[in-house]
Design an enzyme around this catalytic site. Structure first.
Site, PDB file in Angstrom:
ATOM      1  N   CYS A   1       0.857  -1.185   0.000  1.00  0.00           N
ATOM      2  CA  CYS A   1       0.000   0.000   0.000  1.00  0.00           C
ATOM      3  C   CYS A   1       0.891   1.233   0.000  1.00  0.00           C
ATOM      4  CB  CYS A   1      -0.929   0.011   1.214  1.00  0.00           C
ATOM      5  SG  CYS A   1      -2.308   1.179   1.028  1.00  0.00           S
TER       6      CYS A   1
ATOM      7  N   CYS B   1      -0.160   4.246   1.668  1.00  0.00           N
ATOM      8  CA  CYS B   1      -0.578   5.273   2.641  1.00  0.00           C
ATOM      9  C   CYS B   1       0.468   5.585   3.705  1.00  0.00           C
ATOM     10  CB  CYS B   1      -1.913   4.913   3.269  1.00  0.00           C
ATOM     11  SG  CYS B   1      -1.895   3.394   4.226  1.00  0.00           S
TER      12      CYS B   1
ATOM     13  N   LYS C   1     -12.468  -4.924   2.019  1.00  0.00           N
ATOM     14  CA  LYS C   1     -11.932  -4.049   3.062  1.00  0.00           C
ATOM     15  C   LYS C   1     -12.851  -2.848   3.196  1.00  0.00           C
ATOM     16  CE  LYS C   1      -7.951  -1.287   4.392  1.00  0.00           C
ATOM     17  NZ  LYS C   1      -6.538  -0.961   4.144  1.00  0.00           N
TER      18      LYS C   1
ATOM     19  N   ARG D   1      -3.717   3.879  12.478  1.00  0.00           N
ATOM     20  CA  ARG D   1      -3.218   5.088  11.797  1.00  0.00           C
ATOM     21  C   ARG D   1      -2.259   5.861  12.691  1.00  0.00           C
ATOM     22  NH1 ARG D   1      -8.840   6.316   8.509  1.00  0.00           N
ATOM     23  NH2 ARG D   1      -8.772   4.312   7.398  1.00  0.00           N
TER      24      ARG D   1
ATOM     25  N   ARG E   1     -11.277   7.661   3.476  1.00  0.00           N
ATOM     26  CA  ARG E   1     -10.998   6.634   2.473  1.00  0.00           C
ATOM     27  C   ARG E   1     -12.293   6.079   1.860  1.00  0.00           C
ATOM     28  NH1 ARG E   1      -5.772   6.607   3.744  1.00  0.00           N
ATOM     29  NH2 ARG E   1      -4.912   5.672   5.642  1.00  0.00           N
TER      30      ARG E   1
ATOM     31  N   LYS F   1     -11.822  -7.697   6.052  1.00  0.00           N
ATOM     32  CA  LYS F   1     -11.274  -6.798   7.062  1.00  0.00           C
ATOM     33  C   LYS F   1     -12.228  -5.649   7.301  1.00  0.00           C
ATOM     34  CE  LYS F   1      -7.470  -3.635   7.631  1.00  0.00           C
ATOM     35  NZ  LYS F   1      -6.517  -2.833   6.940  1.00  0.00           N
TER      36      LYS F   1
ATOM     37  N   SER G   1      -6.766  -3.084  14.400  1.00  0.00           N
ATOM     38  CA  SER G   1      -6.258  -2.353  15.561  1.00  0.00           C
ATOM     39  C   SER G   1      -7.348  -1.982  16.563  1.00  0.00           C
ATOM     40  CB  SER G   1      -5.512  -1.108  15.093  1.00  0.00           C
ATOM     41  OG  SER G   1      -6.348  -0.297  14.282  1.00  0.00           O
TER      42      SER G   1
ATOM     43  N   TYR H   1      -2.996  -8.874  16.259  1.00  0.00           N
ATOM     44  CA  TYR H   1      -1.944  -8.331  17.119  1.00  0.00           C
ATOM     45  C   TYR H   1      -1.780  -9.172  18.383  1.00  0.00           C
ATOM     46  CZ  TYR H   1      -2.592  -4.424  13.952  1.00  0.00           C
ATOM     47  OH  TYR H   1      -2.692  -3.661  12.817  1.00  0.00           O
TER      48      TYR H   1
END
Ligand code: PBG
Length: 326
Positions: free
Chosen positions: A123, A125, A198, A208, A220, A251, A277, A316
């Site tokens: 990506c 970003c 997504k 972020r 987005r 996702k 996250s 995570y």
């Protein structure tokens, strides 16, 4: 009189052994993919906790190697890398520079841990000054001009030794563009795990901060999916499948289990899902307050992904789960 012809579901729950023998789904180390954030810095000792994701860190290359080494000792099979470059620019050139931070991290990890599956998030970003996942003109993210840049990034990642690339930008046609570029460069055996479905999700907030990739204007929503839609998700999955995606991802995770199940039923590819996250942070926060049993909630959420039909889970919590499974 109590009737005797009712269903006695409790018979198969009477002991731990019985429950384990009839258990339909399990989570193993082979299912788990750990995300890492690697920072371009001269400070080898750099290890900074992400304030909105307690227990997760931005890491220098050296610290990354140490962290991953410990995880490999605990049974880690796969990781996915996100890079935070020292400099960002309009075109996100750090994403496709052979000396870019993720390319360096891939080389380092593959040299140190040859059996570890190293996946590269593809990506722009994290590398663009405006924080969007593609090339921007007139405050609009340009689809087709971005495809070349993504393809270049995937090739740079494969050249560095990535075992798999994972486009997360949500530009149309990017799987086809990446497949063609990889094949052209001789990487016919490098699989693509596409972030096919997504959503434009509020659950990405903490990421972020972690990846320093918040869009500097707008959001987005012109490229990531609208959360109320599910049929559209199947169109996205079909497009990526036809363009050559080897693995389809949904996702975020828990809020979109319905899509995991639908993709599982509609396609024969492996299905991945990303416990993002915000999902991590919510569990952590509640656990830190003593409101929930952290590992209990983590294991229940992970097995929910398996039950919904996921083969692979990006989470995570991977390192914690590996320790718990030991
Ligand atoms: C990059 C990317 C994002 C995530 C993975 N890859 C952020 C975004 O799209 O804004 C989110 C992961 C997470 O929240 O844990 N496009």
């Amino acid at each position: 009189m109590i009737p005797s012809d009712f269903y006695r579901g409790r018979r198969l729950r009477s002991s731990l052994t019985m429950r384990e023998m009839v258990r339909e789904n399990t989570v193993t180390a082979n299912d788990l993919i750990m995300p890492y954030f690697v920072v371009e810095t001269d400070d080898d000792s750099f290890k900074k906790e992400i304030s909105s994701m307690p227990g997760q860190y931005q890491l220098s290359l050296k610290q990354l190697k140490k962290q991953v080494g410990d995880a490999v000792d605990n049974g880690l099979r796969a990781c996915i890398l996100f890079g935070i470059p020292a400099e960002k620019d309009e075109l996100g050139s750090g994403a496709y520079d052979d000396k870019g931070i993720v390319q360096k991290a891939i080389r380092l990890l593959k040299d140190s841990f040859p059996d570890l599956m190293v996946i590269a998030d593809t990506c722009l970003c994290e590398y663009t000054s405006h924080g969007h996942c593609g090339m921007v003109k007139n405050e609009y993210v340009q689809n087709d001009p971005t495809l070349n840049l993504l393809a270049k990034a995937a090739v740079a990642q494969a050249k560095a030794g990535a075992d798999m690339v994972a486009p997360s930008d949500m530009m149309d046609g990017r799987v086809a563009a990446i497949r063609a570029a990889l094949d052209d460069a001789g990487f016919t055996n490098t699989p693509i795990m596409s972030y096919a479905i997504k959503y434009a999700s509020a659950f990405y907030g903490p990421f972020r901060e972690a990846a320093e990739s918040a869009p500097q204007f707008g959001d987005r929503k012109t490229y990531q999916m609208d959360p109320p839609n599910s049929r559209e998700g199947l169109r996205e999955a079909a497009a990526d499948f036809e363009e050559g995606a080897d693995i389809l991802m949904v996702k975020p995770g828990l809020p979109y289990l319905d899509l995991v199940r639908q993709v599982r039923d509609a396609f024969d590819t492996p299905v991945a899902t990303y416990q993002v996250s915000g999902e991590y942070s919510m569990i952590k926060a509640a656990a830190q307050n003593g409101w929930i049993d952290e590992m209990g909630v983590v294991m229940e959420s992970l097995v929910a992904f398996k039950r919904a039909g996921a083969d692979l889970i990006l989470t995570y919590f991977t390192e914690d789960v590996l320790k718990a499974l030991k």
